[in-house]
Design a protein around this motif. Sequence first.
Motif, short mmCIF file in Angstrom:
data_model
loop_
_atom_site.label_atom_id
_atom_site.label_comp_id
_atom_site.label_asym_id
_atom_site.label_seq_id
_atom_site.Cartn_x
_atom_site.Cartn_y
_atom_site.Cartn_z
N ALA A 147 10.77 1.82 -4.67
CA ALA A 147 10.69 1.58 -6.12
C ALA A 147 9.43 1.52 -6.83
CB ALA A 147 11.16 -0.15 -6.17
N ILE A 148 8.21 1.56 -6.31
CA ILE A 148 7.06 1.76 -7.26
C ILE A 148 6.59 3.30 -7.12
CG2 ILE A 148 4.77 1.18 -7.52
CD1 ILE A 148 5.43 -1.69 -6.10
N ASP A 167 7.48 10.55 2.25
CA ASP A 167 8.13 9.27 2.24
C ASP A 167 9.21 9.59 3.74
OD1 ASP A 167 9.69 6.94 3.01
OD2 ASP A 167 9.55 6.12 0.77
N PHE A 229 -2.54 -0.55 -4.45
CA PHE A 229 -1.79 -1.73 -4.92
C PHE A 229 -0.78 -2.06 -3.99
CE2 PHE A 229 -3.38 -2.73 -8.94
CZ PHE A 229 -4.37 -1.38 -9.13
N ASP A 255 -6.30 -3.77 -5.34
CA ASP A 255 -5.67 -5.24 -5.81
C ASP A 255 -5.99 -6.22 -4.72
OD1 ASP A 255 -4.16 -6.30 -7.98
OD2 ASP A 255 -2.20 -5.85 -7.36
N HIS A 272 -5.36 -9.03 -7.66
CA HIS A 272 -4.04 -9.07 -7.22
C HIS A 272 -3.15 -9.11 -8.40
CE1 HIS A 272 -0.82 -9.92 -4.18
NE2 HIS A 272 -0.39 -8.99 -4.75
N ALA A 275 1.83 -7.48 -9.94
CA ALA A 275 2.96 -8.02 -10.56
C ALA A 275 2.76 -9.10 -11.53
CB ALA A 275 3.75 -8.49 -9.32
N1 NAI Z 1 -0.04 -5.53 -5.80
C1 NAI Z 1 1.08 -6.03 -6.09
O1 NAI Z 1 1.32 -7.02 -6.68
C2 NAI Z 1 2.50 -5.54 -5.45
C3 NAI Z 1 2.34 -4.94 -4.06
N2 NAI Z 1 3.36 -4.34 -3.50
C4 NAI Z 1 3.39 -3.71 -2.39
O2 NAI Z 1 3.84 -2.43 -2.29
C5 NAI Z 1 4.67 -2.12 -1.31
C6 NAI Z 1 5.74 -1.37 -1.67
O3 NAI Z 1 6.61 -1.79 -2.84
P1 NAI Z 1 8.01 -1.32 -3.23
O4 NAI Z 1 7.80 0.31 -3.83
O5 NAI Z 1 8.63 -2.21 -4.12
O6 NAI Z 1 8.74 -1.30 -1.85
P2 NAI Z 1 10.00 -0.24 -1.58
O7 NAI Z 1 10.62 -0.85 -0.21
O8 NAI Z 1 10.97 -0.11 -2.66
O9 NAI Z 1 9.27 1.30 -1.00
C7 NAI Z 1 8.64 1.18 0.22
C8 NAI Z 1 8.70 2.58 0.49
O10 NAI Z 1 7.90 2.95 1.49
C9 NAI Z 1 8.51 3.64 2.58
N3 NAI Z 1 7.74 3.92 3.74
C10 NAI Z 1 7.42 3.05 4.72
N4 NAI Z 1 6.73 3.21 5.72
C11 NAI Z 1 6.23 4.42 5.25
C12 NAI Z 1 5.43 5.41 5.91
N5 NAI Z 1 4.82 4.96 7.22
N6 NAI Z 1 5.06 6.33 5.33
C13 NAI Z 1 5.26 6.89 4.01
N7 NAI Z 1 6.54 5.85 3.38
C14 NAI Z 1 6.78 4.77 3.90
C15 NAI Z 1 9.67 3.27 2.62
O11 NAI Z 1 10.84 4.44 3.12
C16 NAI Z 1 10.02 2.83 1.09
O12 NAI Z 1 10.80 4.12 0.46
C17 NAI Z 1 5.05 -3.50 -1.04
O13 NAI Z 1 5.74 -3.62 0.33
C18 NAI Z 1 4.07 -4.58 -1.16
O14 NAI Z 1 3.35 -4.63 -0.14
C19 NAI Z 1 4.84 -4.45 -4.04
C20 NAI Z 1 5.01 -5.03 -5.36
C21 NAI Z 1 3.86 -5.96 -6.03
#
Ligand code: NAI
Length: 390
Positions: A147-148, A167, A229, A255, A272, A275
């Motif tokens: 997503a991000i 990815d 982040f 973050d 942090h 979000a």
């Molecule tokens: N700083 C903040 O406030 C926030 C931090 N986050 C962090 O960001 C992370 C990602 O968030 P989203 O993009 O929403 O999650 P998401 O689930 O949409 O995307 C995560 C992606 O990482 C990929 N992935 C998993 N293991 C991998 C690897 N070893 N190498 C490459 N790609 C890999 C997955 O296939 C997936 O496409 C969250 O798990 C969380 O830890 C998320 C939201 C807010």
Amino acid sequence: MYKIQTLNKIAEKGLDLLPHGQYEIASEFNEPDGIIVRSFKMHEMPFPISLKAIARAGAGVNNIPLERCSEKGIVVFNTPGANANAVKELVLCSMLLASRDVVGGVAWTKSLEAPADQIPALVEQGKANFAGCEIKGKTLGVVGLGAIGALVAKDALALGMNVIGYDPYLSVDGAWELSNDVQKASGLETLLKSADYLTIHVPLLPSTKEMYNAEKFAMMKPGIKIMNFARGELFKEDDLLDALESGQIGAYVTDFPTTKLIHAKGVIPVPHLGASTEESEENCAIWASRQLKNFLESGNIENSVNFPTCKLPMRKGIKRLSIVNKNIPNIIGTVTSLLAKEGINIDEMINQSKGDVAYMLLDVQGEISPSLIQALEKTEGIRRVRLILG
Ligand SMILES: NC(=O)C1=CN([C@@H]2O[C@H](COP(=O)(O)OP(=O)(O)OC[C@H]3O[C@@H](n4cnc5c(N)ncnc54)[C@H](O)[C@@H]3O)[C@@H](O)[C@H]2O)C=CC1
Ligand SMILES: O=C(O)CCC(=O)C(=O)O
């Protein structure tokens, strides 16, 4: 009446979806039915038998003991994507902060003590200390294109950057979302070697913990600027501090500040805030509340991190059994025999599994007695039984 415990401040717009009279919401409960949480660390928290589900108003679930939840039949939801735009905007901002010393320049400007008519001249004399570079034409490596990562990649392209992404687990939906102009790295090493800027958007898992270490830093271009982040523990901290000190890493915007990182060379610590926008907090709270409500009232599961997706349409007057069990042979057979013995007819049923966990919903006709529920609960491998009345 369902009791919902909130472990962090959750936006009212989300909690408003849980109607008074049917839901009681408080930050303390002995026996909650559900929990809504943001970053509160739940690993040491005891879970009462009443607890059926936890909704994480956010993406990362490393603050929740997933294995223990699965063993106890507690469904964990998250809201992937609901805060993605907020994080993306801060990543773009951080890329600029890592390129232009706005942070240092503002602090210096605020420290100026001189008569008002001398300030403009002092500013002109001092500004050379804070000059930087542009991001246009540079290469951004994006690890994790969920997503991000997908949003960051799209907007970085619009800002004139070359974007290379990696990815290996990208979902089909994720691939559809991704701009064609993002170059696909054949491996992580290829990406790390070509990036001027690096941004990480992967979950913290045992397999990703400390995956950025001295070996990886040595592959990178000297002076690379990194935005983290995702989670602090993705980086091996002592190796990171060495790479910052030597200049191998030119800037690290994180973050997830720690005592050692806050004052280290090249670090821009952010508390942090990824979000922390009104929009994202509302989005996450709305999604989390909807998922929890849907599960408590119908047993249907969507977007769970530890349970399979499992849905049957809910009808008024329906009697539904929701059963969590270990994913082992013969449970369905045992359940249907126990129901048959009591003369209960099954109108509809669905059974789904994810790893070690299986989940079934059975819409039934007939009297479900407390002794039948007890017999089901005592069945080897069954972790939780719930009767839901539509
Ligand atoms: N700083 C903040 O406030 C926030 C931090 N986050 C962090 O960001 C992370 C990602 O968030 P989203 O993009 O929403 O999650 P998401 O689930 O949409 O995307 C995560 C992606 O990482 C990929 N992935 C998993 N293991 C991998 C690897 N070893 N190498 C490459 N790609 C890999 C997955 O296939 C997936 O496409 C969250 O798990 C969380 O830890 C998320 C939201 C807010
Ligand atoms: O709720 C928050 O502020 C933290 C968001 C976050 O880190 C996540 O969604 O993974």
